[in-house]
Enzyme design. Sequence first.
Site, PDB file in Angstrom:
ATOM      1  N   TRP A  83       0.867  -1.184   0.000  1.00  0.00           N
ATOM      2  CA  TRP A  83       0.000   0.000   0.000  1.00  0.00           C
ATOM      3  C   TRP A  83       0.905   1.236   0.000  1.00  0.00           C
ATOM      4  O   TRP A  83       2.049   1.175   0.430  1.00  0.00           O
ATOM      5  CB  TRP A  83      -0.939   0.006   1.211  1.00  0.00           C
ATOM      6  CG  TRP A  83      -0.256   0.023   2.553  1.00  0.00           C
ATOM      7  CD1 TRP A  83       0.076  -1.057   3.310  1.00  0.00           C
ATOM      8  CD2 TRP A  83       0.202   1.185   3.292  1.00  0.00           C
ATOM      9  NE1 TRP A  83       0.713  -0.655   4.460  1.00  0.00           N
ATOM     10  CE2 TRP A  83       0.800   0.713   4.484  1.00  0.00           C
ATOM     11  CE3 TRP A  83       0.157   2.553   3.068  1.00  0.00           C
ATOM     12  CZ2 TRP A  83       1.346   1.569   5.440  1.00  0.00           C
ATOM     13  CZ3 TRP A  83       0.702   3.407   4.027  1.00  0.00           C
ATOM     14  CH2 TRP A  83       1.286   2.919   5.187  1.00  0.00           C
ATOM     15  N   GLU A 128       7.107   7.782  14.479  1.00  0.00           N
ATOM     16  CA  GLU A 128       7.362   7.145  13.168  1.00  0.00           C
ATOM     17  C   GLU A 128       8.333   7.995  12.343  1.00  0.00           C
ATOM     18  O   GLU A 128       9.189   7.466  11.639  1.00  0.00           O
ATOM     19  CB  GLU A 128       6.057   6.977  12.382  1.00  0.00           C
ATOM     20  CG  GLU A 128       5.066   5.987  12.981  1.00  0.00           C
ATOM     21  CD  GLU A 128       5.431   4.523  12.724  1.00  0.00           C
ATOM     22  OE1 GLU A 128       6.410   4.259  12.001  1.00  0.00           O
ATOM     23  OE2 GLU A 128       4.732   3.649  13.261  1.00  0.00           O
ATOM     24  N   GLU A 166       8.609   1.089   6.639  1.00  0.00           N
ATOM     25  CA  GLU A 166       8.269   1.962   7.767  1.00  0.00           C
ATOM     26  C   GLU A 166       8.092   3.423   7.333  1.00  0.00           C
ATOM     27  O   GLU A 166       7.290   4.157   7.897  1.00  0.00           O
ATOM     28  CB  GLU A 166       9.369   1.894   8.835  1.00  0.00           C
ATOM     29  CG  GLU A 166       9.376   0.635   9.677  1.00  0.00           C
ATOM     30  CD  GLU A 166       8.275   0.645  10.731  1.00  0.00           C
ATOM     31  OE1 GLU A 166       7.732   1.717  11.024  1.00  0.00           O
ATOM     32  OE2 GLU A 166       7.971  -0.443  11.259  1.00  0.00           O
ATOM     33  N   HIS A 169       4.725   4.975   7.023  1.00  0.00           N
ATOM     34  CA  HIS A 169       3.872   5.209   8.200  1.00  0.00           C
ATOM     35  C   HIS A 169       3.842   6.689   8.594  1.00  0.00           C
ATOM     36  O   HIS A 169       2.782   7.276   8.775  1.00  0.00           O
ATOM     37  CB  HIS A 169       4.341   4.364   9.389  1.00  0.00           C
ATOM     38  CG  HIS A 169       4.321   2.888   9.121  1.00  0.00           C
ATOM     39  ND1 HIS A 169       4.835   1.968   9.989  1.00  0.00           N
ATOM     40  CD2 HIS A 169       3.851   2.182   8.060  1.00  0.00           C
ATOM     41  CE1 HIS A 169       4.684   0.749   9.488  1.00  0.00           C
ATOM     42  NE2 HIS A 169       4.088   0.858   8.304  1.00  0.00           N
ATOM     43  N   GLU A 219       8.106  -3.527  17.943  1.00  0.00           N
ATOM     44  CA  GLU A 219       7.166  -3.740  16.842  1.00  0.00           C
ATOM     45  C   GLU A 219       5.818  -4.208  17.399  1.00  0.00           C
ATOM     46  O   GLU A 219       4.763  -3.802  16.927  1.00  0.00           O
ATOM     47  CB  GLU A 219       7.704  -4.751  15.832  1.00  0.00           C
ATOM     48  CG  GLU A 219       8.940  -4.277  15.082  1.00  0.00           C
ATOM     49  CD  GLU A 219       8.670  -3.188  14.039  1.00  0.00           C
ATOM     50  OE1 GLU A 219       7.538  -2.722  13.898  1.00  0.00           O
ATOM     51  OE2 GLU A 219       9.631  -2.806  13.355  1.00  0.00           O
ATOM     52  N   THR A 222       4.097  -1.116  18.875  1.00  0.00           N
ATOM     53  CA  THR A 222       3.496  -0.226  17.872  1.00  0.00           C
ATOM     54  C   THR A 222       2.264  -0.890  17.259  1.00  0.00           C
ATOM     55  O   THR A 222       1.289  -0.214  16.942  1.00  0.00           O
ATOM     56  CB  THR A 222       4.493   0.164  16.761  1.00  0.00           C
ATOM     57  OG1 THR A 222       5.184  -0.999  16.332  1.00  0.00           O
ATOM     58  CG2 THR A 222       5.492   1.194  17.233  1.00  0.00           C
ATOM     59  N   ASP A 251       1.363  -3.847   9.245  1.00  0.00           N
ATOM     60  CA  ASP A 251       2.803  -3.827   8.914  1.00  0.00           C
ATOM     61  C   ASP A 251       3.634  -4.125  10.163  1.00  0.00           C
ATOM     62  O   ASP A 251       4.583  -4.901  10.132  1.00  0.00           O
ATOM     63  CB  ASP A 251       3.236  -2.429   8.430  1.00  0.00           C
ATOM     64  CG  ASP A 251       2.980  -2.212   6.948  1.00  0.00           C
ATOM     65  OD1 ASP A 251       2.471  -3.129   6.279  1.00  0.00           O
ATOM     66  OD2 ASP A 251       3.307  -1.102   6.463  1.00  0.00           O
ATOM     67  N   GLU A 252       3.264  -3.463  11.256  1.00  0.00           N
ATOM     68  CA  GLU A 252       4.037  -3.630  12.497  1.00  0.00           C
ATOM     69  C   GLU A 252       4.003  -5.092  12.945  1.00  0.00           C
ATOM     70  O   GLU A 252       5.001  -5.622  13.428  1.00  0.00           O
ATOM     71  CB  GLU A 252       3.483  -2.736  13.627  1.00  0.00           C
ATOM     72  CG  GLU A 252       3.286  -1.258  13.283  1.00  0.00           C
ATOM     73  CD  GLU A 252       4.566  -0.477  13.023  1.00  0.00           C
ATOM     74  OE1 GLU A 252       5.622  -1.091  12.846  1.00  0.00           O
ATOM     75  OE2 GLU A 252       4.485   0.776  12.971  1.00  0.00           O
ATOM     76  N   HIS A 255       6.396  -7.068  10.935  1.00  0.00           N
ATOM     77  CA  HIS A 255       7.767  -6.779  11.369  1.00  0.00           C
ATOM     78  C   HIS A 255       8.074  -7.473  12.706  1.00  0.00           C
ATOM     79  O   HIS A 255       9.172  -7.977  12.914  1.00  0.00           O
ATOM     80  CB  HIS A 255       7.982  -5.265  11.512  1.00  0.00           C
ATOM     81  CG  HIS A 255       7.848  -4.523  10.211  1.00  0.00           C
ATOM     82  ND1 HIS A 255       7.600  -3.169  10.143  1.00  0.00           N
ATOM     83  CD2 HIS A 255       7.927  -4.955   8.929  1.00  0.00           C
ATOM     84  CE1 HIS A 255       7.538  -2.797   8.873  1.00  0.00           C
ATOM     85  NE2 HIS A 255       7.726  -3.866   8.119  1.00  0.00           N
TER      86      HIS A 255
HETATM   87 FE   LIG Z   1       7.612  -0.672  13.249  1.00  0.00          FE
HETATM   88 FE   LIG Z   2       5.924   2.056  12.004  1.00  0.00          FE
END
Ligand SMILES: [Fe+2]
Ligand SMILES: [Fe+2]
Length: 388
Positions: A83, A128, A166, A169, A219, A222, A251-252, A255
Site C-alpha cells: 500500500w 514514526e 516503515e 507510516h 514492533e 506499535t 505492517d508492524e 515486522h
Molecule cells: Fe515498526
Molecule cells: Fe511504524
Amino acid sequence: MQIQTCHSITTQTLPHPWTPRNIYHRTHRHRVQPLKSAATAPPSLKAQKSHSMPPEKVEVFKSLESWASQWVLPLLKPVEQCWQPQGFLPDSSLSFEEFTDQVKVLRERTKELPDEYFVVLVGDMVTEDALPTYQTMINNLDGVRDESGTSPSPWAVWTRAWTAEENRHGDLLRTYLYLSGRVDMPMIEKTVQYLIATGMDPRTENNPYLGFVYTSFQERATFVAHGNTARLAKEGGDPVLARLCGTIAADEKRHEKAYSRIVEKLLEVDPTGAMVAIGDMMEKKITMPAHLMYDGEDPKLFEHYSAVAQRLGVYTANDYADILEFLIGRWRLEKLEGLTAEGKRAQDFVCGLAPRIRKLQERAEERARKMKPQRVKFSWIFNKELLL
Ligand SMILES: [Fe+2]
Ligand SMILES: [Fe+2]
C-alpha cells in the site's frame, strides 16, 4: 510508540550532575573509558555501554545468513504489492474542486475526534517520523549492519527494506494530520527535527542479541498502539482513519514476526546467550524510541503524551506487561532448556516479571488517584489544555 512504564524496576539512574570523573562506560570487556563531555549530555541519558557482544559471536550471525534469507526476508512485501499513503488521502491529481471536496469530507470525518486523540496520533506520527534514528540504531549492531549502504547481506537487505516499509507510516500520518486542520504543523515539525537531532538511547550496546529483543518488543508495542488508535478512530466517526491506522498496525505485526523469529532462532542456536539478552533488556526496561522528544516548550513532553495515551487506552502499562507475556509464550521461555546457571537466572527473572510490573502499576495508579489532576498545555493542538 510506547510509554515508559514501571520506573522502579532495577533502573539505575546516574548521579546528577554528570561528572567525567565518576561516570565511565565500558567498551568490549576490559576497556573502560570516561564518557565524553558531560556538559553536552542530557541528564536523562544513562551510562552508555558499547560493543558488548563478544567478538567471536559475530560468527553466529554470519552462519545464520542463509537461514535469514529463507525465513526473514520472505516477511517483507514486494514494493509492487505494498500500500502507499496516497491510497488513503485526497487525490491531488483531481481537479482543484474535486480535490478540495475530498479534503472537506476528510475534515468532516475528523471533526468529532477529541483533542486527546490528536495528541496521541501526533505523538505516534512524530515517533514514526524519527525513522532515520532507528535505521541508524540497527546499523550500529555488530555483525548485522549494512556495511556499504547497498550490502547484499540478508541482514542489510532486511534493514533497508524494513526502513522503506516503515517510511510510509510517518508520511501517511503526517499528511492526514496536515489535512485535518486540527493540529499545529509547525510545532509538530519542530518536534520531529528536535527528536531526530537528539537521537535515542535504547541501551542495546551495538549488540544484535539485545537489538533484536528490543525491536521484537517495539514492533509488538506499535502494533498494539496503532491497533488502538484504529479502534478509537472508528468509534469517533472516521472509518478511513481507522483503516489507515489498522493498515499500519498490520505492517508492524509482520515486522514483529520477523524480529521475534530472529530471537527464536538465537534461542535455538545459543539458548543462554539469547536468554541472558532478553533478561538484560527487560531488566533495563525497554526504552521508548521517542523518549527524548521535545517541542522547544515542554521539557516533559514525552511524559505528558504518554499520560494521554495511557488515559485513552492507546498504550498502557498493562500493555507493556501483556507484550512481555506474549513474547514469553512466543519464545516458549518457561520451557527453555540447556541453560547455564546465568541463563536460568535470566529465565526466572523474565518469567516472573509480568506480575511484578502489574502490581507496581496498580500501586502507581492508586497513588495517582490520590493526587490532584494535572492540566497540561500541548503545543501540537494550539496550546489547548488537557487533563492528565
Ligand atoms: Fe515498526
Ligand atoms: Fe511504524
